[in-house]
Scaffold this active site. Structure first.
Site, PDB file in Angstrom:
ATOM      1  N   CYS A 116       0.817  -1.231   0.000  1.00 40.68           N
ATOM      2  CA  CYS A 116       0.000   0.000   0.000  1.00 40.68           C
ATOM      3  C   CYS A 116       0.842   1.267   0.000  1.00 40.68           C
ATOM      4  O   CYS A 116       0.322   2.342  -0.311  1.00 40.68           O
ATOM      5  CB  CYS A 116      -0.930   0.022   1.203  1.00 40.68           C
ATOM      6  SG  CYS A 116      -1.980  -1.425   1.269  1.00 40.68           S
ATOM      7  N   HIS A 259      -3.616   6.987   2.920  1.00 38.71           N
ATOM      8  CA  HIS A 259      -3.963   5.713   2.276  1.00 38.71           C
ATOM      9  C   HIS A 259      -5.385   5.352   2.680  1.00 38.71           C
ATOM     10  O   HIS A 259      -5.750   5.413   3.857  1.00 38.71           O
ATOM     11  CB  HIS A 259      -2.969   4.639   2.720  1.00 38.71           C
ATOM     12  CG  HIS A 259      -3.397   3.249   2.363  1.00 38.71           C
ATOM     13  ND1 HIS A 259      -3.904   2.933   1.124  1.00 38.71           N
ATOM     14  CD2 HIS A 259      -3.418   2.100   3.085  1.00 38.71           C
ATOM     15  CE1 HIS A 259      -4.210   1.643   1.099  1.00 38.71           C
ATOM     16  NE2 HIS A 259      -3.924   1.113   2.276  1.00 38.71           N
ATOM     17  N   ASN A 289     -10.259  -0.408  -0.573  1.00 43.47           N
ATOM     18  CA  ASN A 289      -8.808  -0.305  -0.367  1.00 43.47           C
ATOM     19  C   ASN A 289      -8.111  -0.806  -1.628  1.00 43.47           C
ATOM     20  O   ASN A 289      -8.078  -2.009  -1.878  1.00 43.47           O
ATOM     21  CB  ASN A 289      -8.417  -1.141   0.862  1.00 43.47           C
ATOM     22  CG  ASN A 289      -6.922  -1.101   1.141  1.00 43.47           C
ATOM     23  OD1 ASN A 289      -6.124  -0.685   0.306  1.00 43.47           O
ATOM     24  ND2 ASN A 289      -6.546  -1.553   2.318  1.00 43.47           N
TER      25      ASN A 289
HETATM   26  N1  ACO Z   1     -18.689  -9.420   8.130  1.00 41.72           N
HETATM   27  C1  ACO Z   1     -19.208  -9.760   9.324  1.00 41.72           C
HETATM   28  N2  ACO Z   1     -18.454 -10.179  10.357  1.00 41.72           N
HETATM   29  C2  ACO Z   1     -17.125 -10.254  10.162  1.00 41.72           C
HETATM   30  C3  ACO Z   1     -16.513  -9.901   8.943  1.00 41.72           C
HETATM   31  C4  ACO Z   1     -17.363  -9.483   7.902  1.00 41.72           C
HETATM   32  N3  ACO Z   1     -16.897  -9.134   6.700  1.00 41.72           N
HETATM   33  N4  ACO Z   1     -15.185 -10.054   9.046  1.00 41.72           N
HETATM   34  C5  ACO Z   1     -14.955 -10.478  10.288  1.00 41.72           C
HETATM   35  N5  ACO Z   1     -16.114 -10.596  10.972  1.00 41.72           N
HETATM   36  C6  ACO Z   1     -16.334 -11.029  12.351  1.00 41.72           C
HETATM   37  C7  ACO Z   1     -15.155 -11.774  12.912  1.00 41.72           C
HETATM   38  O1  ACO Z   1     -15.170 -13.115  12.539  1.00 41.72           O
HETATM   39  C8  ACO Z   1     -15.364 -11.566  14.411  1.00 41.72           C
HETATM   40  O2  ACO Z   1     -16.320 -12.485  14.859  1.00 41.72           O
HETATM   41  P1  ACO Z   1     -16.129 -13.195  16.291  1.00 41.72           P
HETATM   42  O3  ACO Z   1     -16.172 -12.071  17.276  1.00 41.72           O
HETATM   43  O4  ACO Z   1     -17.282 -14.117  16.341  1.00 41.72           O
HETATM   44  O5  ACO Z   1     -14.799 -13.863  16.233  1.00 41.72           O
HETATM   45  C9  ACO Z   1     -15.973 -10.181  14.495  1.00 41.72           C
HETATM   46  O6  ACO Z   1     -16.502  -9.881  13.180  1.00 41.72           O
HETATM   47  C10 ACO Z   1     -14.982  -9.111  14.867  1.00 41.72           C
HETATM   48  O7  ACO Z   1     -13.797  -9.331  14.089  1.00 41.72           O
HETATM   49  P2  ACO Z   1     -12.567  -8.411  14.191  1.00 41.72           P
HETATM   50  O8  ACO Z   1     -11.494  -8.915  13.279  1.00 41.72           O
HETATM   51  O9  ACO Z   1     -12.225  -8.135  15.621  1.00 41.72           O
HETATM   52  O10 ACO Z   1     -13.210  -7.091  13.582  1.00 41.72           O
HETATM   53  P3  ACO Z   1     -12.578  -5.683  13.515  1.00 41.72           P
HETATM   54  O11 ACO Z   1     -13.425  -4.708  14.223  1.00 41.72           O
HETATM   55  O12 ACO Z   1     -11.124  -5.710  13.852  1.00 41.72           O
HETATM   56  O13 ACO Z   1     -12.731  -5.373  11.974  1.00 41.72           O
HETATM   57  C11 ACO Z   1     -11.304  -5.359  10.062  1.00 41.72           C
HETATM   58  C12 ACO Z   1     -12.107  -6.216  11.019  1.00 41.72           C
HETATM   59  C13 ACO Z   1     -12.265  -4.413   9.341  1.00 41.72           C
HETATM   60  C14 ACO Z   1     -10.608  -6.243   9.038  1.00 41.72           C
HETATM   61  C15 ACO Z   1     -10.300  -4.547  10.892  1.00 41.72           C
HETATM   62  O14 ACO Z   1      -9.529  -5.393  11.706  1.00 41.72           O
HETATM   63  C16 ACO Z   1      -9.388  -3.743  10.051  1.00 41.72           C
HETATM   64  O15 ACO Z   1      -9.789  -2.777   9.451  1.00 41.72           O
HETATM   65  N6  ACO Z   1      -8.090  -4.114  10.041  1.00 41.72           N
HETATM   66  C17 ACO Z   1      -7.129  -3.431   9.207  1.00 41.72           C
HETATM   67  C18 ACO Z   1      -7.283  -4.008   7.859  1.00 41.72           C
HETATM   68  C19 ACO Z   1      -6.667  -3.143   6.859  1.00 41.72           C
HETATM   69  O16 ACO Z   1      -7.002  -1.974   6.733  1.00 41.72           O
HETATM   70  N7  ACO Z   1      -5.766  -3.742   6.163  1.00 41.72           N
HETATM   71  C20 ACO Z   1      -5.099  -3.098   5.170  1.00 41.72           C
HETATM   72  C21 ACO Z   1      -4.180  -2.069   5.747  1.00 41.72           C
HETATM   73  S1  ACO Z   1      -2.674  -2.184   5.039  1.00 41.72           S
HETATM   74  C22 ACO Z   1      -3.051  -2.299   3.514  1.00 41.72           C
HETATM   75  O17 ACO Z   1      -3.843  -1.523   3.023  1.00 41.72           O
HETATM   76  C23 ACO Z   1      -2.483  -3.410   2.810  1.00 41.72           C
END
Ligand code: ACO
Length: 332
Positions: A116, A259, A289
């Site tokens: 990224c 980003h 993204n």
């Molecule tokens: N829909 C519904 N539920 C979901 C989804 C989805 N798409 N994805 C995960 N869940 C569930 C999980 O399984 C979890 O369930 P559980 O509590 O029963 O285990 C629950 O939702 C919470 O999951 P978390 O991973 O804790 O959710 P979080 O609030 O952290 O959000 C996310 C997940 C959006 C991926 C977040 O962690 C995030 O934004 N991380 C950064 C990701 C990112 O931006 N990456 C790229 C940056 S670097 C680059 O651009 C390459």
């Protein structure tokens, strides 16, 4: 504040025509929904390449726009740098394919592999080449076809990533343009954390194989919560360093273009930097993204909306797999 070596003379972007909404993803049979995706990421829709639509074609379209705005002919481009983690081919580079598509026969062309942060790293390399005298006119592209390397059954990743290309032309700052351009640069990496966001298979360490395909190891794997924490911390360092190095304060920034990973990461970055959300450019809701493409797409989008004008001071901050992170301050 340093005298700029190079300035951004033109910008462009291109995305596939096909729009995939959150409801479309839920309709693929994944246990997710529009409200969850909007609340956790800010994403409402993204553009996804049609079968057979190449990254080269998106790069070429974005580059033609940037070159037209810069008033630069293909023969004037002496360097093409493409930031990408999802090229059309692993060998040779994406940049040489773009070179051929554009007819930039005088150029040296190569890719930058920093996920990224790809466009931002590429812009710093281009600026440094102009500073050293190795180049005068550099086409810097950030482009991804992440739909090809995402597991469409993994709700943790497929809701986030998308396709598109953004391009910028960097030219030597001189004459009446000598006070416009890149005022500060900062780049860092930490390979110890590589496995938090990676593709385990498909390279020399674990070549693509039937087993790898069964285990889906050639797709993007991400530890979302960990990546989130590091992204917030690293983007904060990136904005701090940008302001320090350019010897400006948050009040001097007309627009922050981060980003476009996730609205919560963007909001945390703005809060840390002391920049109100009115001065932050956000289009993650429409484009998702797009990794290396996200900042140059956002820049061109911001210019088309009149949010970057002559004299604007813009702070760019990126974070990506590697991890890699960095920032730029640019006066337009
Ligand atoms: N829909 C519904 N539920 C979901 C989804 C989805 N798409 N994805 C995960 N869940 C569930 C999980 O399984 C979890 O369930 P559980 O509590 O029963 O285990 C629950 O939702 C919470 O999951 P978390 O991973 O804790 O959710 P979080 O609030 O952290 O959000 C996310 C997940 C959006 C991926 C977040 O962690 C995030 O934004 N991380 C950064 C990701 C990112 O931006 N990456 C790229 C940056 S670097 C680059 O651009 C390459």
């Amino acid at each position: 504040m340093k005298r700029p070596y190079s300035y951004i003379a033109g910008t462009g972007h291109a995305v596939p025509a096909r729009v995939v909404t959150n409801d479309d993803i839920a309709a693929m049979g994944l246990e997710t929904n529009d409200a969850w995706i909007i609340e956790r990421t800010g994403i409402r829709q993204r553009h996804i390449a049609a079968p057979g639509e190449s990254l080269t074609s998106l790069c070429a379209e974005a580059s033609r726009q940037a070159m037209a705005k810069a008033g630069v002919q293909p023969g004037e481009i002496d360097t093409i740098i493409c930031g990408t983690a999802s090229p059309d081919h692993l060998l040779p580079s994406q940049a040489v394919e773009v070179q051929t598509a554009l007819g930039c026969s005088r150029a040296a062309a190569f890719d930058v592999a920093s996920a990224c942060s790809g466009w931002l790293y590429g812009a710093i390399v281009g600026d440094s080449m102009i500073a050293s005298g190795a180049a005068d006119t550099v086409l810097v592209i950030g482009a991804e076809k992440l739909s090809a390397i995402v597991d469409w059954t993994d709700r943790n990743t497929c809701i986030l990533f998308a396709d598109g290309a953004g391009a910028t032309v960097l030219r030597r700052a001189k004459g009446e343009k000598k006070d416009r351009g890149i005022l500060s640069t900062f780049m860092r990496s930490d390979g110890a954390l590589a496995e938090l966001l990676w593709r385990p298979a498909g390279g020399g360490a674990e070549p693509y194989s039937a087993d790898a395909a069964t285990g889906k190891r050639h797709f993007i794997h991400m530890a979302g919560r960990e990546v989130f924490k590091h992204a917030v911390r690293s983007m904060a360092e990136a904005t701090d360093r940008a302001l320090d190095t350019a010897r400006i304060t948050a009040a001097d920034v007309d627009l922050l273009i981060p980003h476009q990973a996730n609205i919560r990461i963007i909001e945390a970055t703005a809060k840390h930097a002391g920049i109100s959300m009115e001065k932050v450019f956000v289009n993650v809701d429409r484009f998702g993204n797009t990794s290396a493409a996200s900042i140059p797409i956002a820049l061109n989008d911001a210019m088309e909306q009149g949010r970057v004008k002559e004299g604007s001071t813009v702070l760019f901050a990126a974070f990506g797999a590697g991890f890699t992170w960095g920032s730029l301050v640019v006066r337009f």
